[in-house]
Scaffold this active site. Structure first.
Site, PDB file in Angstrom:
ATOM      1  N   HIS A  43       8.967 -79.382  10.870  1.00  8.29           N
ATOM      2  CA  HIS A  43       9.937 -78.393  10.401  1.00  8.29           C
ATOM      3  C   HIS A  43      11.145 -79.107   9.797  1.00  8.29           C
ATOM      4  CE1 HIS A  43       8.214 -74.686  12.092  1.00  8.29           C
ATOM      5  NE2 HIS A  43       7.630 -75.539  12.919  1.00  8.29           N
ATOM      6  N   CYS A  67       4.672 -76.185   8.378  1.00  3.11           N
ATOM      7  CA  CYS A  67       3.942 -75.980   9.625  1.00  3.11           C
ATOM      8  C   CYS A  67       2.707 -75.107   9.380  1.00  3.11           C
ATOM      9  CB  CYS A  67       4.864 -75.424  10.700  1.00  3.11           C
ATOM     10  SG  CYS A  67       4.183 -75.620  12.371  1.00  3.11           S
ATOM     11  N   GLU A  92      13.625 -77.847   8.322  1.00  3.43           N
ATOM     12  CA  GLU A  92      14.832 -77.064   8.594  1.00  3.43           C
ATOM     13  C   GLU A  92      15.395 -77.342   9.988  1.00  3.43           C
ATOM     14  OE1 GLU A  92      11.601 -74.456  10.340  1.00  3.43           O
ATOM     15  OE2 GLU A  92      11.756 -75.931   8.723  1.00  3.43           O
TER      16      GLU A  92
END
Length: 161
Positions: free
Chosen positions: A140, A27, A142
């Site tokens: 993202h 990001c 994650e």
């Protein structure tokens, strides 16, 4: 960038990149890899990749309003004939969805650095950038479920792929 510069971390990152070690910017981390950003004025980035970071503008298309910041799931599309094998995108399928939260997009100078694109409304933008062992993801991983975990696993195993 000013915080990175004050702490001397910008030079540490550049030195790390020079060693050709794997680096992943996520990001804002991807955006910092660029030469320049227009977020809160014009600022220099790390300059790992040529290009700019620009504001992602709200738009209306076919009666639908595309809000910014964009928050949500969207698809990854292979850029031109980019090969995903042996990269962080290895075993990721075209059109797999990942999770985004952003108001700015990366515009690389060199299209060859683009690994994947994403389309939101009428705008198609770079969602994964790479050169050698340096990668950036606008999304993202994650927060992107199994697809994101696979991308992170691929990154960790770059030396083995």
């Amino acid at each position: 960038m000013s915080n990175l510069k004050q702490a001397g971390i910008d030079e540490s990152i550049k030195a790390f990149v020079a060693l050709n070690r794997p680096l992943l910017g996520i990001c804002l981390g991807m955006q910092l890899l660029m030469q320049e950003s227009e977020e809160h004025g014009t600022h220099h980035g790390l300059g790992v990749f040529s290009g700019r970071v620009i504001r992602f503008h709200e738009q209306v298309s076919v009666g639908r309003r595309y809000k910014i910041p964009f928050i949500g799931w969207n698809e990854l599309n292979r850029h031109c004939d980019s090969k995903w094998s042996g990269t962080i995108m290895d075993s990721i399928s075209q059109y797999d969805a990942v999770y985004f939260v952003h108001s700015y997009i990366v515009i690389p100078t060199n299209a060859i650095d683009i690994l994947a694109n994403t389309t939101y409304g009428k705008i198609t933008y770079c969602s994964v950038i790479y050169r050698d062992n340096i990668y950036g993801c606008q999304f993202h991983p994650e927060k992107s479920g199994e697809v994101g975990l696979k991308i992170l696993s691929n990154f960790v195993n770059l030396g083995v792929l």
